[in-house]
Design an enzyme around this catalytic site. Structure first.
Site, PDB file in Angstrom:
ATOM      1  N   ASN A 117       0.870  -1.181   0.000  1.00  0.00           N
ATOM      2  CA  ASN A 117       0.000   0.000   0.000  1.00  0.00           C
ATOM      3  C   ASN A 117       0.901   1.223   0.000  1.00  0.00           C
ATOM      4  O   ASN A 117       1.517   1.548   1.009  1.00  0.00           O
ATOM      5  CB  ASN A 117      -0.903  -0.019   1.247  1.00  0.00           C
ATOM      6  CG  ASN A 117      -1.739   1.245   1.358  1.00  0.00           C
ATOM      7  OD1 ASN A 117      -1.800   2.057   0.429  1.00  0.00           O
ATOM      8  ND2 ASN A 117      -2.380   1.426   2.512  1.00  0.00           N
ATOM      9  N   TRP A 118       0.974   1.876  -1.144  1.00  0.00           N
ATOM     10  CA  TRP A 118       1.906   3.005  -1.269  1.00  0.00           C
ATOM     11  C   TRP A 118       1.373   4.270  -0.594  1.00  0.00           C
ATOM     12  O   TRP A 118       2.105   5.248  -0.458  1.00  0.00           O
ATOM     13  CB  TRP A 118       2.178   3.285  -2.752  1.00  0.00           C
ATOM     14  CG  TRP A 118       2.940   2.183  -3.453  1.00  0.00           C
ATOM     15  CD1 TRP A 118       3.383   1.003  -2.897  1.00  0.00           C
ATOM     16  CD2 TRP A 118       3.350   2.165  -4.823  1.00  0.00           C
ATOM     17  NE1 TRP A 118       4.035   0.256  -3.853  1.00  0.00           N
ATOM     18  CE2 TRP A 118       4.043   0.947  -5.046  1.00  0.00           C
ATOM     19  CE3 TRP A 118       3.204   3.052  -5.888  1.00  0.00           C
ATOM     20  CZ2 TRP A 118       4.580   0.605  -6.287  1.00  0.00           C
ATOM     21  CZ3 TRP A 118       3.743   2.707  -7.125  1.00  0.00           C
ATOM     22  CH2 TRP A 118       4.424   1.493  -7.316  1.00  0.00           C
ATOM     23  N   LYS A 119       0.091   4.281  -0.251  1.00  0.00           N
ATOM     24  CA  LYS A 119      -0.518   5.464   0.390  1.00  0.00           C
ATOM     25  C   LYS A 119      -0.292   6.689  -0.493  1.00  0.00           C
ATOM     26  O   LYS A 119      -0.387   6.591  -1.713  1.00  0.00           O
ATOM     27  CB  LYS A 119       0.017   5.626   1.817  1.00  0.00           C
ATOM     28  CG  LYS A 119      -0.110   4.317   2.613  1.00  0.00           C
ATOM     29  CD  LYS A 119       0.131   4.443   4.082  1.00  0.00           C
ATOM     30  CE  LYS A 119      -0.051   3.080   4.762  1.00  0.00           C
ATOM     31  NZ  LYS A 119       0.069   3.125   6.205  1.00  0.00           N
ATOM     32  N   HIS A 169      -9.437   1.308   4.791  1.00  0.00           N
ATOM     33  CA  HIS A 169      -8.146   1.458   5.470  1.00  0.00           C
ATOM     34  C   HIS A 169      -8.318   2.358   6.696  1.00  0.00           C
ATOM     35  O   HIS A 169      -9.091   3.315   6.665  1.00  0.00           O
ATOM     36  CB  HIS A 169      -7.099   2.044   4.514  1.00  0.00           C
ATOM     37  CG  HIS A 169      -5.721   1.948   5.090  1.00  0.00           C
ATOM     38  ND1 HIS A 169      -5.240   2.872   5.988  1.00  0.00           N
ATOM     39  CD2 HIS A 169      -4.754   1.012   4.940  1.00  0.00           C
ATOM     40  CE1 HIS A 169      -4.017   2.489   6.359  1.00  0.00           C
ATOM     41  NE2 HIS A 169      -3.703   1.373   5.727  1.00  0.00           N
ATOM     42  N   GLU A 209      -6.613   4.651   7.865  1.00  0.00           N
ATOM     43  CA  GLU A 209      -6.376   6.087   7.649  1.00  0.00           C
ATOM     44  C   GLU A 209      -7.616   6.753   7.070  1.00  0.00           C
ATOM     45  O   GLU A 209      -7.889   7.923   7.351  1.00  0.00           O
ATOM     46  CB  GLU A 209      -5.148   6.276   6.750  1.00  0.00           C
ATOM     47  CG  GLU A 209      -3.861   6.002   7.539  1.00  0.00           C
ATOM     48  CD  GLU A 209      -2.746   5.368   6.731  1.00  0.00           C
ATOM     49  OE1 GLU A 209      -2.769   5.460   5.493  1.00  0.00           O
ATOM     50  OE2 GLU A 209      -1.848   4.765   7.353  1.00  0.00           O
ATOM     51  N   GLU A 246      -5.270  -4.902  10.338  1.00  0.00           N
ATOM     52  CA  GLU A 246      -4.238  -3.894  10.572  1.00  0.00           C
ATOM     53  C   GLU A 246      -4.504  -3.190  11.893  1.00  0.00           C
ATOM     54  O   GLU A 246      -5.312  -2.269  11.958  1.00  0.00           O
ATOM     55  CB  GLU A 246      -4.250  -2.859   9.441  1.00  0.00           C
ATOM     56  CG  GLU A 246      -3.965  -3.453   8.084  1.00  0.00           C
ATOM     57  CD  GLU A 246      -3.354  -2.433   7.126  1.00  0.00           C
ATOM     58  OE1 GLU A 246      -2.305  -2.743   6.555  1.00  0.00           O
ATOM     59  OE2 GLU A 246      -3.911  -1.332   6.984  1.00  0.00           O
ATOM     60  N   GLY A 301       2.812   2.139  10.766  1.00  0.00           N
ATOM     61  CA  GLY A 301       3.775   3.219  10.628  1.00  0.00           C
ATOM     62  C   GLY A 301       4.476   3.580  11.926  1.00  0.00           C
ATOM     63  O   GLY A 301       5.146   4.601  12.019  1.00  0.00           O
ATOM     64  N   SER A 320       3.558  -2.346  10.192  1.00  0.00           N
ATOM     65  CA  SER A 320       5.008  -2.465  10.357  1.00  0.00           C
ATOM     66  C   SER A 320       5.533  -3.858  10.005  1.00  0.00           C
ATOM     67  O   SER A 320       6.470  -4.346  10.636  1.00  0.00           O
ATOM     68  CB  SER A 320       5.440  -2.050  11.772  1.00  0.00           C
ATOM     69  OG  SER A 320       5.075  -0.699  12.024  1.00  0.00           O
TER      70      SER A 320
HETATM   71  P1  13P Z   1       3.180   0.214   7.608  1.00  0.00           P
HETATM   72  O1  13P Z   1       3.672  -1.061   6.988  1.00  0.00           O
HETATM   73  O2  13P Z   1       3.923   1.434   7.146  1.00  0.00           O
HETATM   74  O3  13P Z   1       3.035   0.099   9.083  1.00  0.00           O
HETATM   75  O4  13P Z   1       1.685   0.429   7.017  1.00  0.00           O
HETATM   76  C1  13P Z   1       0.775  -0.608   7.127  1.00  0.00           C
HETATM   77  C2  13P Z   1      -0.434  -0.221   6.357  1.00  0.00           C
HETATM   78  O5  13P Z   1      -1.178   0.658   6.745  1.00  0.00           O
HETATM   79  C3  13P Z   1      -0.693  -0.916   5.092  1.00  0.00           C
HETATM   80  O6  13P Z   1      -1.975  -0.639   4.619  1.00  0.00           O
END
Ligand code: 13P
Length: 251
Positions: free
Chosen positions: A10-12, A96, A98, A166, A172, A211
């Site tokens: 997931n590149w966000k 997600h 976020e 998640e 993160g 993570s």
């Molecule tokens: P990280 O791997 O940066 O913790 O992010 C996880 C995530 O939100 C994947 O969708």
């Protein structure tokens, strides 16, 4: 029961079109020969065409980070299933944390997005997970139960369902759920899926996200109900993502 491991990045809100295409090229150049896990990347909407072009004909599939439920209309800032399919997208991330935290996504809108994606022929990668406050209050199981059941309401085509667990406190932050902690929640999700879908639940992949990195992936992926990873930070660098693909191949 066969559940092919799925390694998804997931590149966000990272990478321009050129950067995304370069990353895909680097990953393709480094792929090991032999058995591979399923490999998927979720770039930002605007860069999807460049990433699809870079991945064309390869083992890398491309998903979108969200999707709207309506076919078209007055929904400023949203993107439809037809637009995504037209661009060569096969998967959509839905719910997600976020989006839930910062953009008002609710269990109900997650369900509408997932249902629309699936009926349009996309695979919905549906995210669930508790916040730190919810975990500390002993609410993890009830949050997971509510989010999972609500997201799947009215959905019967399990071949297009992937769940991603998640834990919000692990995203993160560098803090990872221990493999046992993650497996406990994954087993709970599997039990919910069994309750909803019976034997079909066995073939639904449940990914871990939060993570995940090359150092912890082998232990996580060794757990019976952890069928892949949804990776943020470590998916942005080719060597790390390749190491995760390798861990997926060996799991
Ligand atoms: P990280 O791997 O940066 O913790 O992010 C996880 C995530 O939100 C994947 O969708």
């Amino acid at each position: 029961m066969s559940r092919r491991i799925l390694i998804a990045g997931n590149w966000k809100m990272n990478k321009t079109s050129a950067e995304g295409a370069t990353l895909v090229g680097e990953v393709l150049a480094g792929l090991p020969s032999g058995n591979l896990p399923e490999i998927l990347v979720f770039p930002p909407y605007l860069t999807i065409p460049a990433v699809v072009a870079a991945a064309k004909g390869s083992a890398i599939e491309v998903g979108a980070e969200n999707v709207h439920w309506a076919e078209s209309g007055a929904f400023t800032g949203e993107v439809s299933t037809a637009m995504l399919k037209d661009a060569g997208v096969t998967h959509a991330l839905v719910g997600h944390s976020e989006r839930r935290q910062y953009f008002g996504e609710t269990d109900e809108t997650v369900n509408k997005r997932a249902a629309a994606a699936i009926s349009a022929g996309l695979v919905a990668v549906i995210c669930v997970g508790e916040t730190l406050a919810e975990r500390e209050a002993g609410e993890t199981a009830s949050v997971i139960d509510r989010q999972t059941r609500k997201a799947l309401e009215g959905i019967s085509d399990t071949s297009r369902v992937v769940i991603a667990y998640e834990p919000v406190w692990a995203i993160g932050t560098g803090k990872t759920a221990t493999p046992d902690m993650a497996q406990e929640v994954h087993a709970q999700i599997r039990a919910i899926l069994k309750d909803l879908y019976g034997d079909a639940a066995d073939s639904i992949r449940i990914l871990y996200g939060g993570s995940m990195k090359p150092a912890n992936a082998p232990e996580l992926l060794a757990k019976p109900d952890i069928n892949g990873g949804l990776i943020g930070g470590a998916s942005l660098k080719a060597p790390d993502f390749l190491a995760l693909v390798k861990a997926g191949a060996e799991a």
